[in-house]
Each structure stands twice: as C-alpha cells, then as structure tokens.
Write a protein that holds these residues in place. Sequence first.
Motif, short mmCIF file in Angstrom:
data_model
loop_
_atom_site.label_atom_id
_atom_site.label_comp_id
_atom_site.label_asym_id
_atom_site.label_seq_id
_atom_site.Cartn_x
_atom_site.Cartn_y
_atom_site.Cartn_z
N VAL A 90 1.86 0.63 -5.16
CA VAL A 90 2.14 0.08 -3.85
C VAL A 90 0.94 -0.90 -3.73
CG1 VAL A 90 2.10 0.34 -1.55
CG2 VAL A 90 3.01 2.42 -3.03
N ALA A 91 1.42 -2.43 -3.86
CA ALA A 91 0.51 -3.60 -3.47
C ALA A 91 0.31 -3.52 -2.09
CB ALA A 91 1.10 -4.72 -4.25
N LEU A 92 -1.10 -3.29 -1.50
CA LEU A 92 -1.50 -3.53 -0.09
C LEU A 92 -2.45 -4.74 0.05
CD1 LEU A 92 -1.96 -2.24 2.48
CD2 LEU A 92 -3.97 -0.73 1.52
N GLY A 93 -1.91 -5.70 1.10
CA GLY A 93 -2.73 -6.74 1.45
C GLY A 93 -2.22 -7.94 0.79
N THR A 94 -2.03 -7.93 -0.59
CA THR A 94 -1.53 -9.07 -1.36
C THR A 94 -0.66 -8.46 -2.34
OG1 THR A 94 -3.58 -10.31 -1.14
CG2 THR A 94 -2.23 -11.17 -2.87
#
Length: 230
Positions: free
Chosen positions: A109-113
Amino acid sequence: MLRARLLTLVLVALAPLLSGCTGGEPTVALLVADGSDPSSRAVDVELFTQRVEATCDQCRVVTYDAEGDAATQKSQARQAEATSADVIVVVPVDPDDLATLTGRDVPVVALGTMVPGSDRFVGLAGGTLPDVSGSDLDTARDLVLGEEDTMTYVPTGPMSEQSADVAVGLLADTPVDGGEEVDGVTSWLFEDQELTVDSLTSVLVAQGVLTLDDLCSGDTAKACARLGLK
C-alpha cells in the motif's frame, strides 16, 4: 491470504463491517520516509497503529524509519518481507527506487506518493504531497501572528486511518469501500485545503488536528484574542 481475526465494530471510514477471521499474529510493516521531519504530512504513525489494533485484535504494526535515505528504505522493505510482514504500507523516500519493493506474495500500500507496482494507494487527488516547511501547528501559529498568509492543510489523520483500513482489508481479504481506479491501482484520494486565519478553527480545531490551547498559547495569545479566536 492470511486472515486476521477482526473486532466486530463499526468504523467511520470503513463503510461495510469487516467480518471476523482467524490466524496467528498478522504483521503490518509501516515504512516511513523520515519520522523526524515535522513537515511530513503523509502519515501519523500513532493514529495508523491505533487504527490497525482497533480493527484487528491479533495484528501488530512494525515501523521502519528510513530517515530520508532511499537505500535504507529499500533495505528495510526487504527486511520486512524477510521477517514475515503480511502487508507493507510505505511512505516512499524515492518512489521509483521501490518499483520492485517486495515479492509478489506481499501486498504493498503506497501512502502519500504512488509507488510503481503497488497494490493500493492512499494519497491526494492532486497526486503528490505539497512542499511545506513545518508542522501544522507551527504554520497555523504563524498565520495567527501574521507571518504567513495561507497554509496548506493535508488530512494526514484521515489518510493514516484509511491506509490502516486498507491494510487490514488486505489481511482479511475483504474489499474496502470507497476506492477508485487510478492508473490501474485501487486508490483512496483526499483533498488538501488552502487555509487562512479565518478558516483555521473551522477546519483544524473542528477536525481535532489541534486545539485552541495549542494555537493560542504563549506568543500567539494576544493575537488570538485580537482575532477573537480565544
């Protein structure tokens, strides 16, 4: 997919109730770009951890801090995978450097970018986090003092909780509502906001990001009184 046993409770940001499931001690690895950077708006580690633990009674969160170094983060990702992380949530130092983050059996899960090849994404509708120079509190106090005219507010808390819900959903093999397809990746997108001194309390205080005591103590007390904030 390893299933985590979930508590039966209704979550504000998680539309359907997550169903119960069984398993050992599922692990969510949280890879933080730089935990010491007060200007980072991507994740609130404490809120993230609390959300995972509130929705998965046997889950644990292991946090890795790359301290701004892309090579360190890549090594930490491999370490997390080697120590049996079941889901990896990453705030990337260098997204492109993480294109082959882990083996195919560990969802990312990518968070922010957005990270190339990630399975899910939680971020801003604008695509990238804005460049900010300090914490929400410091910048808000600068607005009160007249040292800044506007500030950009990123909903870090809701984004952190949403990414926790997505991670737990992946553990439980349970779809999480509200996502949309962005470049083939199921994503949950939030809006940042430009705030002025007139909208500080209606947004930041109302949403619990900070308190009036935080905003209006010490050097800002007189300015707050003059503005009618306290």
